[in-house]
Motif scaffolding. Sequence first.
Motif, PDB file in Angstrom:
ATOM      1  N   GLY A   1      60.991 -19.975  46.960  1.00  0.00           N
ATOM      2  CA  GLY A   1      60.850 -21.193  46.185  1.00  0.00           C
ATOM      3  C   GLY A   1      62.134 -21.993  46.110  1.00  0.00           C
ATOM      4  N   ILE A   2      63.256 -21.337  46.357  1.00  0.00           N
ATOM      5  CA  ILE A   2      64.556 -22.018  46.317  1.00  0.00           C
ATOM      6  C   ILE A   2      65.065 -22.312  47.721  1.00  0.00           C
ATOM      7  N   ARG A   3      64.950 -21.338  48.591  1.00  0.00           N
ATOM      8  CA  ARG A   3      65.480 -21.515  49.943  1.00  0.00           C
ATOM      9  C   ARG A   3      64.702 -20.643  50.909  1.00  0.00           C
ATOM     10  N   ASP A   4      64.198 -21.244  51.965  1.00  0.00           N
ATOM     11  CA  ASP A   4      63.520 -20.488  53.009  1.00  0.00           C
ATOM     12  C   ASP A   4      64.321 -20.681  54.282  1.00  0.00           C
ATOM     13  N   GLY A   5      65.237 -19.744  54.529  1.00  0.00           N
ATOM     14  CA  GLY A   5      66.162 -19.904  55.642  1.00  0.00           C
ATOM     15  C   GLY A   5      65.717 -19.280  56.939  1.00  0.00           C
ATOM     16  N   TRP A   6      64.454 -18.838  57.011  1.00  0.00           N
ATOM     17  CA  TRP A   6      64.004 -18.182  58.230  1.00  0.00           C
ATOM     18  C   TRP A   6      63.912 -19.180  59.370  1.00  0.00           C
ATOM     19  N   GLN A   7      64.530 -18.838  60.472  1.00  0.00           N
ATOM     20  CA  GLN A   7      64.432 -19.641  61.691  1.00  0.00           C
ATOM     21  C   GLN A   7      64.055 -18.717  62.834  1.00  0.00           C
ATOM     22  N   PRO A   8      62.840 -18.730  63.372  1.00  0.00           N
ATOM     23  CA  PRO A   8      61.758 -19.653  63.008  1.00  0.00           C
ATOM     24  C   PRO A   8      61.151 -19.331  61.658  1.00  0.00           C
ATOM     25  N   ALA A   9      59.995 -19.933  61.359  1.00  0.00           N
ATOM     26  CA  ALA A   9      59.333 -19.720  60.078  1.00  0.00           C
ATOM     27  C   ALA A   9      58.995 -18.245  59.892  1.00  0.00           C
ATOM     28  N   TYR A  10      58.840 -17.836  58.631  1.00  0.00           N
ATOM     29  CA  TYR A  10      58.635 -16.422  58.316  1.00  0.00           C
ATOM     30  C   TYR A  10      57.481 -15.794  59.088  1.00  0.00           C
ATOM     31  N   PRO A  11      56.289 -16.413  59.153  1.00  0.00           N
ATOM     32  CA  PRO A  11      55.194 -15.776  59.921  1.00  0.00           C
ATOM     33  C   PRO A  11      55.564 -15.546  61.385  1.00  0.00           C
ATOM     34  N   ASP A  12      56.333 -16.465  61.964  1.00  0.00           N
ATOM     35  CA  ASP A  12      56.762 -16.294  63.355  1.00  0.00           C
ATOM     36  C   ASP A  12      57.753 -15.135  63.479  1.00  0.00           C
ATOM     37  N   ALA A  13      58.609 -14.995  62.460  1.00  0.00           N
ATOM     38  CA  ALA A  13      59.569 -13.885  62.471  1.00  0.00           C
ATOM     39  C   ALA A  13      58.833 -12.548  62.377  1.00  0.00           C
ATOM     40  N   VAL A  14      57.794 -12.480  61.539  1.00  0.00           N
ATOM     41  CA  VAL A  14      56.991 -11.259  61.418  1.00  0.00           C
ATOM     42  C   VAL A  14      56.373 -10.913  62.766  1.00  0.00           C
ATOM     43  N   GLU A  15      55.824 -11.912  63.442  1.00  0.00           N
ATOM     44  CA  GLU A  15      55.199 -11.681  64.743  1.00  0.00           C
ATOM     45  C   GLU A  15      56.226 -11.240  65.776  1.00  0.00           C
ATOM     46  N   HIS A  16      57.418 -11.827  65.722  1.00  0.00           N
ATOM     47  CA  HIS A  16      58.472 -11.481  66.680  1.00  0.00           C
ATOM     48  C   HIS A  16      58.886 -10.021  66.520  1.00  0.00           C
ATOM     49  N   VAL A  17      59.033  -9.555  65.274  1.00  0.00           N
ATOM     50  CA  VAL A  17      59.410  -8.159  65.039  1.00  0.00           C
ATOM     51  C   VAL A  17      58.310  -7.233  65.542  1.00  0.00           C
ATOM     52  N   ALA A  18      57.049  -7.610  65.302  1.00  0.00           N
ATOM     53  CA  ALA A  18      55.930  -6.771  65.732  1.00  0.00           C
ATOM     54  C   ALA A  18      55.891  -6.642  67.250  1.00  0.00           C
ATOM     55  N   GLU A  19      56.240  -7.719  67.958  1.00  0.00           N
ATOM     56  CA  GLU A  19      56.149  -7.707  69.410  1.00  0.00           C
ATOM     57  C   GLU A  19      57.409  -7.151  70.074  1.00  0.00           C
ATOM     58  N   ALA A  20      58.578  -7.535  69.559  1.00  0.00           N
ATOM     59  CA  ALA A  20      59.837  -7.178  70.224  1.00  0.00           C
ATOM     60  C   ALA A  20      60.567  -6.019  69.574  1.00  0.00           C
ATOM     61  N   GLY A  21      60.216  -5.680  68.321  1.00  0.00           N
ATOM     62  CA  GLY A  21      60.864  -4.569  67.655  1.00  0.00           C
ATOM     63  C   GLY A  21      62.077  -4.936  66.839  1.00  0.00           C
ATOM     64  N   THR A  22      62.599  -6.153  67.014  1.00  0.00           N
ATOM     65  CA  THR A  22      63.769  -6.577  66.246  1.00  0.00           C
ATOM     66  C   THR A  22      63.829  -8.091  66.210  1.00  0.00           C
ATOM     67  N   PHE A  23      64.531  -8.627  65.217  1.00  0.00           N
ATOM     68  CA  PHE A  23      64.659 -10.072  65.054  1.00  0.00           C
ATOM     69  C   PHE A  23      66.046 -10.363  64.504  1.00  0.00           C
ATOM     70  N   ALA A  24      66.771 -11.273  65.121  1.00  0.00           N
ATOM     71  CA  ALA A  24      68.116 -11.633  64.678  1.00  0.00           C
ATOM     72  C   ALA A  24      68.033 -12.709  63.608  1.00  0.00           C
ATOM     73  N   ALA A  25      68.683 -12.481  62.477  1.00  0.00           N
ATOM     74  CA  ALA A  25      68.642 -13.430  61.372  1.00  0.00           C
ATOM     75  C   ALA A  25      70.027 -13.571  60.750  1.00  0.00           C
ATOM     76  N   ARG A  26      70.233 -14.690  60.059  1.00  0.00           N
ATOM     77  CA  ARG A  26      71.471 -14.918  59.306  1.00  0.00           C
ATOM     78  C   ARG A  26      71.094 -15.009  57.838  1.00  0.00           C
ATOM     79  N   TRP A  27      71.873 -14.336  56.974  1.00  0.00           N
ATOM     80  CA  TRP A  27      71.488 -14.215  55.563  1.00  0.00           C
ATOM     81  C   TRP A  27      72.657 -14.558  54.654  1.00  0.00           C
ATOM     82  N   SER A  28      72.386 -15.359  53.651  1.00  0.00           N
ATOM     83  CA  SER A  28      73.407 -15.715  52.670  1.00  0.00           C
ATOM     84  C   SER A  28      73.635 -14.561  51.707  1.00  0.00           C
ATOM     85  N   VAL A  29      74.904 -14.234  51.462  1.00  0.00           N
ATOM     86  CA  VAL A  29      75.247 -13.171  50.511  1.00  0.00           C
ATOM     87  C   VAL A  29      76.198 -13.682  49.435  1.00  0.00           C
ATOM     88  N   GLY A  30      76.179 -14.987  49.194  1.00  0.00           N
ATOM     89  CA  GLY A  30      77.032 -15.562  48.158  1.00  0.00           C
ATOM     90  C   GLY A  30      78.503 -15.402  48.481  1.00  0.00           C
TER      91      GLY A  30
END
Length: 287
Positions: free
Chosen positions: A11-40
């Motif tokens: 609700g505040i920030r959706d930083g998934w690139q690509p969108a979250y459903p696409d990321a879920v599909e990518h992990v299911a197919e490829a086994g891993t997904f590269a992401a960048r995450w804010s840690v303050g």
Amino acid sequence: MAAIILAWKPGIRDGWQPAYPDAVEHVAEAGTFAARWSVGQRRNIPAGTEAWLLLQGRHARGLVGHATVTAEPYSGAGLAAPDDAVNFVDLAVDALLPRGEGIPVDELLARVPGVPWKAVRSSGTVLKAEHEPALRALWAENVLPSGPDPTLPVPGTLPGPAVERVLANRYERDLQARHACMEHHGTSCSACGFNFEAVYGELGHGFIHVHHVVPAALLGPAYELDPITDLVPLCANCHAMAHARADLVSPGELRRILGTSRSVLGDVASPEQEAAWDDARRILEQR
């Protein structure tokens, strides 16, 4: 090395690139997904740290994924942050569930009560080592492999041996067992020597199938997994061939097959195949 909890507030920030459903599909197919995450402003998060992804908000709150930190915190200046006050980490996400299918917060509180799940407000919260076994057990119980898998029986047809096969398959996907296996054996295929990172670079970092070498017929209620002796890393091809027979094809037999297959007349091998054959012959000679 302590694991951490990474909070996601769509609700505040959706930083998934690509969108979250696409990321879920990518992990299911490829086994891993590269992401960048804010840690303050957190900085003490070394590469290799295990991370659990916690979805927050009004709906579908709960644990939705697992990842490994691949790069320690770096400044957000020039990225998604206006200055260097916000830090980011790079992640290799190896498990990601569709929204609505995660482990609910109420269940997390009941099974892993020592963690203030509802009070987690920012990414980087440290998960104490004493709470990790309960969390791993809960994750293993609730999260089933996604996508088709030729080693699993067709849903609805579960005679005794098939149930044992499902149990063995779950051992192969248990995160704690996988990590122990890979820490001991490495991430190169124990049959052909193939290494995903060597061929695919960063995309293949830490990626490998884990194979349960104990025949399903030997599994039973008293069976206790030893991830060092019962699990071995195999590439996708060798893993499929290991299950080509009902009694399983051992990694040693796969190595012997590979050691003789390069003599087939008329076969033109790629450089990657040549390297895999050489690795298989080297492994066979060492054992």
